[in-house]
Scaffold this motif. Sequence first.
Motif, PDB file in Angstrom:
ATOM      1  N   VAL A  48       0.845  -1.187   0.000  1.00 32.46           N
ATOM      2  CA  VAL A  48       0.000   0.000   0.000  1.00 32.46           C
ATOM      3  C   VAL A  48       0.887   1.246   0.000  1.00 32.46           C
ATOM      4  O   VAL A  48       1.801   1.368   0.815  1.00 32.46           O
ATOM      5  N   GLN A  49       0.611   2.133  -0.920  1.00 38.24           N
ATOM      6  CA  GLN A  49       1.336   3.402  -0.963  1.00 38.24           C
ATOM      7  C   GLN A  49       0.387   4.524  -0.535  1.00 38.24           C
ATOM      8  O   GLN A  49      -0.763   4.555  -0.956  1.00 38.24           O
ATOM      9  N   LEU A  50       0.896   5.405   0.303  1.00 41.59           N
ATOM     10  CA  LEU A  50       0.085   6.494   0.834  1.00 41.59           C
ATOM     11  C   LEU A  50       0.729   7.828   0.466  1.00 41.59           C
ATOM     12  O   LEU A  50       1.949   7.998   0.597  1.00 41.59           O
ATOM     13  N   GLN A  51      -0.086   8.748   0.040  1.00 39.26           N
ATOM     14  CA  GLN A  51       0.386  10.080  -0.349  1.00 39.26           C
ATOM     15  C   GLN A  51      -0.427  11.123   0.394  1.00 39.26           C
ATOM     16  O   GLN A  51      -1.606  11.302   0.121  1.00 39.26           O
ATOM     17  N   ALA A  52       0.216  11.793   1.339  1.00 38.35           N
ATOM     18  CA  ALA A  52      -0.463  12.831   2.112  1.00 38.35           C
ATOM     19  C   ALA A  52      -0.251  14.193   1.456  1.00 38.35           C
ATOM     20  O   ALA A  52       0.818  14.467   0.902  1.00 38.35           O
ATOM     21  N   SER A  53      -1.263  15.036   1.555  1.00 40.48           N
ATOM     22  CA  SER A  53      -1.164  16.378   0.995  1.00 40.48           C
ATOM     23  C   SER A  53      -2.103  17.314   1.751  1.00 40.48           C
ATOM     24  O   SER A  53      -2.923  16.866   2.553  1.00 40.48           O
ATOM     25  N   GLY A  54      -1.965  18.596   1.470  1.00 35.66           N
ATOM     26  CA  GLY A  54      -2.878  19.570   2.038  1.00 35.66           C
ATOM     27  C   GLY A  54      -2.304  20.423   3.153  1.00 35.66           C
ATOM     28  O   GLY A  54      -2.984  21.318   3.659  1.00 35.66           O
ATOM     29  N   GLY A  55      -1.083  20.141   3.555  1.00 35.81           N
ATOM     30  CA  GLY A  55      -0.484  20.950   4.608  1.00 35.81           C
ATOM     31  C   GLY A  55      -0.188  22.360   4.138  1.00 35.81           C
ATOM     32  O   GLY A  55      -0.285  22.684   2.957  1.00 35.81           O
ATOM     33  N   GLY A  56       0.172  23.208   5.084  1.00 39.97           N
ATOM     34  CA  GLY A  56       0.506  24.575   4.745  1.00 39.97           C
ATOM     35  C   GLY A  56       0.602  25.441   5.969  1.00 39.97           C
ATOM     36  O   GLY A  56       0.656  24.946   7.102  1.00 39.97           O
ATOM     37  N   LEU A  57       0.613  26.738   5.726  1.00 47.24           N
ATOM     38  CA  LEU A  57       0.694  27.733   6.789  1.00 47.24           C
ATOM     39  C   LEU A  57      -0.676  28.350   6.993  1.00 47.24           C
ATOM     40  O   LEU A  57      -1.323  28.792   6.038  1.00 47.24           O
ATOM     41  N   VAL A  58      -1.115  28.386   8.238  1.00 49.27           N
ATOM     42  CA  VAL A  58      -2.432  28.946   8.556  1.00 49.27           C
ATOM     43  C   VAL A  58      -2.340  29.697   9.868  1.00 49.27           C
ATOM     44  O   VAL A  58      -1.517  29.362  10.723  1.00 49.27           O
ATOM     45  N   GLN A  59      -3.174  30.698  10.021  1.00 50.98           N
ATOM     46  CA  GLN A  59      -3.204  31.441  11.268  1.00 50.98           C
ATOM     47  C   GLN A  59      -3.987  30.679  12.325  1.00 50.98           C
ATOM     48  O   GLN A  59      -4.872  29.870  12.001  1.00 50.98           O
ATOM     49  N   ALA A  60      -3.680  30.956  13.560  1.00 52.76           N
ATOM     50  CA  ALA A  60      -4.413  30.346  14.660  1.00 52.76           C
ATOM     51  C   ALA A  60      -5.904  30.632  14.505  1.00 52.76           C
ATOM     52  O   ALA A  60      -6.301  31.735  14.154  1.00 52.76           O
ATOM     53  N   GLY A  61      -6.692  29.603  14.754  1.00 50.39           N
ATOM     54  CA  GLY A  61      -8.132  29.711  14.575  1.00 50.39           C
ATOM     55  C   GLY A  61      -8.610  29.293  13.203  1.00 50.39           C
ATOM     56  O   GLY A  61      -9.814  29.139  12.986  1.00 50.39           O
ATOM     57  N   GLY A  62      -7.682  29.105  12.293  1.00 51.75           N
ATOM     58  CA  GLY A  62      -8.021  28.727  10.925  1.00 51.75           C
ATOM     59  C   GLY A  62      -8.233  27.237  10.757  1.00 51.75           C
ATOM     60  O   GLY A  62      -8.214  26.473  11.730  1.00 51.75           O
ATOM     61  N   SER A  78       1.289  -0.439   9.476  1.00 49.55           N
ATOM     62  CA  SER A  78       2.321  -1.036   8.624  1.00 49.55           C
ATOM     63  C   SER A  78       2.792  -0.125   7.504  1.00 49.55           C
ATOM     64  O   SER A  78       3.905  -0.296   7.003  1.00 49.55           O
ATOM     65  N   TYR A  79       1.955   0.775   7.079  1.00 51.39           N
ATOM     66  CA  TYR A  79       2.257   1.599   5.913  1.00 51.39           C
ATOM     67  C   TYR A  79       2.124   3.070   6.285  1.00 51.39           C
ATOM     68  O   TYR A  79       1.188   3.460   6.988  1.00 51.39           O
ATOM     69  N   TRP A  80       3.065   3.856   5.756  1.00 45.59           N
ATOM     70  CA  TRP A  80       3.113   5.278   6.121  1.00 45.59           C
ATOM     71  C   TRP A  80       3.292   6.143   4.884  1.00 45.59           C
ATOM     72  O   TRP A  80       4.033   5.777   3.957  1.00 45.59           O
ATOM     73  N   GLY A  81       2.639   7.293   4.908  1.00 45.29           N
ATOM     74  CA  GLY A  81       2.876   8.294   3.886  1.00 45.29           C
ATOM     75  C   GLY A  81       4.094   9.120   4.240  1.00 45.29           C
ATOM     76  O   GLY A  81       4.700   8.947   5.304  1.00 45.29           O
ATOM     77  N   GLN A  82       4.425  10.059   3.391  1.00 50.47           N
ATOM     78  CA  GLN A  82       5.670  10.808   3.530  1.00 50.47           C
ATOM     79  C   GLN A  82       5.561  11.998   4.489  1.00 50.47           C
ATOM     80  O   GLN A  82       6.579  12.562   4.852  1.00 50.47           O
ATOM     81  N   GLY A  83       4.368  12.372   4.886  1.00 49.99           N
ATOM     82  CA  GLY A  83       4.217  13.497   5.806  1.00 49.99           C
ATOM     83  C   GLY A  83       3.978  14.803   5.084  1.00 49.99           C
ATOM     84  O   GLY A  83       4.503  15.032   3.983  1.00 49.99           O
ATOM     85  N   THR A  84       3.198  15.662   5.697  1.00 50.52           N
ATOM     86  CA  THR A  84       2.940  16.991   5.152  1.00 50.52           C
ATOM     87  C   THR A  84       3.011  17.992   6.307  1.00 50.52           C
ATOM     88  O   THR A  84       2.492  17.738   7.390  1.00 50.52           O
ATOM     89  N   GLN A  85       3.680  19.095   6.073  1.00 48.06           N
ATOM     90  CA  GLN A  85       3.923  20.070   7.132  1.00 48.06           C
ATOM     91  C   GLN A  85       2.711  20.967   7.347  1.00 48.06           C
ATOM     92  O   GLN A  85       2.155  21.525   6.397  1.00 48.06           O
ATOM     93  N   VAL A  86       2.333  21.092   8.609  1.00 47.64           N
ATOM     94  CA  VAL A  86       1.289  22.040   9.006  1.00 47.64           C
ATOM     95  C   VAL A  86       1.920  23.028   9.981  1.00 47.64           C
ATOM     96  O   VAL A  86       2.503  22.616  10.986  1.00 47.64           O
ATOM     97  N   THR A  87       1.827  24.298   9.663  1.00 52.21           N
ATOM     98  CA  THR A  87       2.363  25.340  10.525  1.00 52.21           C
ATOM     99  C   THR A  87       1.251  26.310  10.871  1.00 52.21           C
ATOM    100  O   THR A  87       0.603  26.857   9.980  1.00 52.21           O
ATOM    101  N   VAL A  88       1.045  26.496  12.169  1.00 50.71           N
ATOM    102  CA  VAL A  88      -0.003  27.393  12.641  1.00 50.71           C
ATOM    103  C   VAL A  88       0.671  28.580  13.323  1.00 50.71           C
ATOM    104  O   VAL A  88       1.387  28.415  14.310  1.00 50.71           O
ATOM    105  N   SER A  89       0.444  29.747  12.780  1.00 49.92           N
ATOM    106  CA  SER A  89       1.054  30.953  13.339  1.00 49.92           C
ATOM    107  C   SER A  89       0.123  31.601  14.353  1.00 49.92           C
ATOM    108  O   SER A  89      -1.095  31.546  14.224  1.00 49.92           O
ATOM    109  N   SER A  90       0.738  32.229  15.346  1.00 49.41           N
ATOM    110  CA  SER A  90      -0.071  32.858  16.403  1.00 49.41           C
ATOM    111  C   SER A  90      -0.419  34.291  16.044  1.00 49.41           C
ATOM    112  O   SER A  90       0.079  34.859  15.093  1.00 49.41           O
TER     113      SER A  90
END
Length: 123
Positions: free
Chosen positions: A1-15, A111-123
């Motif tokens: 099984v191959q997993l592809q994560a997406s959708g991360g990004g930079l968002v403000q607190a409360g978003g 058993s199976y892992w995606g590559q990870g996507t960064q989520v950054t929440v700014s204050s």
Amino acid sequence: VQLQASGGGLVQAGGSLRLSCAASGGTSSTYVMGWFRQAPGKEREFIAAIGWNGGKTLFADSVKGRFTVSRDIAKNTVYLQMSSLKPEDTAVYFCAAKPGSLIVLAAERYSYWGQGTQVTVSS
């Protein structure tokens, strides 16, 4: 099984953000899909999981009431909808698959892992 994560990004607190995890290969089998996150200097942390047919879900206390998880079986995709985000939610988020139908928190059971996507929440 191959997993592809997406959708991360930079968002403000409360978003809000929605992460996606697309699965391919072996998806005709039964899998629990989980979401984990890892912040710098911290251990990987369980966030949420959903059963193979979407009927059961489990959430960490830290995200309960703010995050939801769903899956589109036809698209072999799992979603993590994150709302009311806080700076402490900043991390790399991973999706993972565990064979079978039992939902568990332990990362080593997946058993199976995606590559990870960064989520950054700014204050």
